[in-house]
Design a protein around this motif. Structure first.
Motif, short mmCIF file in Angstrom:
data_model
loop_
_atom_site.label_atom_id
_atom_site.label_comp_id
_atom_site.label_asym_id
_atom_site.label_seq_id
_atom_site.Cartn_x
_atom_site.Cartn_y
_atom_site.Cartn_z
N ASN A 61 19.14 17.74 -48.60
CA ASN A 61 18.55 16.56 -49.24
C ASN A 61 17.62 15.82 -48.27
O ASN A 61 16.55 15.36 -48.65
CB ASN A 61 19.66 15.62 -49.73
N LEU A 62 18.05 15.72 -47.01
CA LEU A 62 17.22 15.04 -46.01
C LEU A 62 15.92 15.81 -45.77
O LEU A 62 14.84 15.23 -45.68
CB LEU A 62 17.98 14.89 -44.69
N ILE A 63 16.06 17.13 -45.66
CA ILE A 63 14.88 17.97 -45.44
C ILE A 63 13.92 17.80 -46.63
O ILE A 63 12.71 17.71 -46.46
CB ILE A 63 15.29 19.46 -45.34
N GLY A 157 28.19 10.57 -53.22
CA GLY A 157 28.89 11.65 -52.51
C GLY A 157 28.00 12.82 -52.13
O GLY A 157 28.48 13.80 -51.57
N GLY A 158 26.70 12.76 -52.42
CA GLY A 158 25.82 13.90 -52.12
C GLY A 158 26.03 15.06 -53.08
O GLY A 158 25.76 16.21 -52.75
N ALA A 159 26.51 14.73 -54.30
CA ALA A 159 26.91 15.77 -55.25
C ALA A 159 25.73 16.25 -56.09
O ALA A 159 25.59 15.90 -57.25
CB ALA A 159 28.02 15.24 -56.15
N ASN A 160 24.86 17.04 -55.50
CA ASN A 160 23.80 17.70 -56.27
C ASN A 160 23.64 19.14 -55.76
O ASN A 160 24.40 19.59 -54.88
CB ASN A 160 22.48 16.90 -56.18
N GLN A 161 22.68 19.86 -56.35
CA GLN A 161 22.52 21.27 -56.00
C GLN A 161 22.22 21.44 -54.50
O GLN A 161 22.75 22.33 -53.85
CB GLN A 161 21.41 21.89 -56.85
N ARG A 162 21.39 20.56 -53.96
CA ARG A 162 21.08 20.62 -52.52
C ARG A 162 22.36 20.44 -51.69
O ARG A 162 22.57 21.10 -50.69
CB ARG A 162 20.08 19.52 -52.16
N GLY A 163 23.19 19.51 -52.15
CA GLY A 163 24.46 19.27 -51.46
C GLY A 163 25.32 20.52 -51.46
O GLY A 163 25.92 20.90 -50.44
#
Ligand SMILES: *Cc1c(COP(=O)(O)O)cnc(C)c1O
Length: 315
Positions: A61-63, A157-163
């Protein structure tokens, strides 16, 4: 072997995964676990602030924030959220703005988590519980005036595909770096994303994954773990969820758990957090004493969360 935290200086996939490959595995020799061979992987040591499974969920996500030329990352969470804390720290470290949408009214005294987040430069937007429940609906960001170009939204919680992709990499690293062949891998579950994405990554190995639910989940963790596994792999693999070790519910910290955590930390030198990893270790301790794991080689994942320890000081 000294166990010092690493420190993520660059926002760079290769550096991140090289660091992740250096994370130590420690053998736990403790009378709390008399019948098993127990190890712990210390992902709490990935970075003092961007630590544990939240770091894996954040990295892609950061990238992406940087690759999209965005300058702001918006996310949500509660007053003790490890994800809010890690996101705020990452924004400060790597030079972009962060906004945290926080459930409930702004209290007169901020939790240590939120006061850190603000100090790291995160803008806190407090929304009513009713509004917060709408966070998955499509117009949510728009209503908060947060849907312009340059803004990337990452769910709670960062709950996505990237996560999930980041956690999948952890699975690959586990297979590459494990010091011995493990029969089981235990981890704490809040949403089940980490459990599911790991299950999706570990298709080739015979290891059994056991998730310990830290809340009264009513089956949601198994469901979500299956969903994320489906997003990460074609073949379904069995995972187990221990659902009776929540010790009263999310963030409940009864005295017997506090006593166990103290014993564990004194005996092993490994710090735990009260919300996630203490419950996972406690569940394993109980299961070991019950005798059903005799002779197994078990890996616990330290998924971080140590910033939340300040909760127990307040108590
Ligand atoms: C968020 C968190 C978990 C749970 O991860 P999920 O993917 O939501 O199941 C476990 N341990 C720690 C320390 C966490 O912060």
């Amino acid at each position: 072997m000294p166990v010092r935290p690493r420190y993520l200086t660059n926002l760079n996939l290769q550096d991140f995964f090289e660091t992740a490959c250096e994370i130590p595995y420690q053998k736990i020799d403790s009378e709390l676990f008399p019948n098993i061979e127990l190890w712990i992987r210390r992902d709490d040591l990935l970075d003092p602030l961007i630590s544990g499974n939240k770091a894996y969920k954040l990295i892609y996500n950061l990238i992406e924030v940087r690759e999209q030329g965005a300058d702001t990352l918006v996310t949500c969470g509660g007053a003790w959220s490890n994800h809010i804390h890690a996101t705020a720290a990452a924004g400060a470290r790597f030079g972009f703005k962060t906004v945290g949408i926080i459930r409930g009214e702004r209290p007169r005294v901020l939790s240590p988590t939120l006061s850190d987040a603000e100090r790291f430069g995160m803008t806190l937007r407090f929304v009513s519980r009713a509004d917060y429940r709408e966070r998955h609906s499509s117009g949510f960001m728009n209503r908060l005036g947060l849907d312009g170009p340059g803004i990337k939204y990452v769910p709670e919680g960062g709950a996505n595909q990237r996560g999930a992709e980041g956690v999948k990499q952890l699975g690959t690293i586990l297979e590459k770096t494990s010091p011995i062949e493990f029969d089981e891998c235990w981890l704490a579950c809040g949403t089940g994303l980490t459990l599911g994405a790991l299950a999706g990554a570990l298709n080739s190995s015979g290891i059994r994954l056991v998730g310990v639910s830290v809340l009264k989940d009513g089956g949601s963790i198994e469901r979500d773990a299956r969903y994320w596994q489906g997003r990460c792999a074609d073949v379904e693999r069995q995972v187990s969820v221990v659902s009776e070790a929540h010790c009263g519910g999310y963030a409940k910290f009864p005295d017997y758990l506090a006593a166990f955590q103290r014993n564990f930390e004194r005996g092993t030198g490994v710090p735990l957090d009260p919300v996630y990893t203490a419950k996972m270790a406690y569940a394993l301790h109980r299961e070991d004493l019950a005798g059903s794991l005799s002779g197994r080689r078990i890996l616990m994942l330290h998924t971080g969360g140590l910033q939340g320890c300040r909760k127990s000081i307040k108590k």
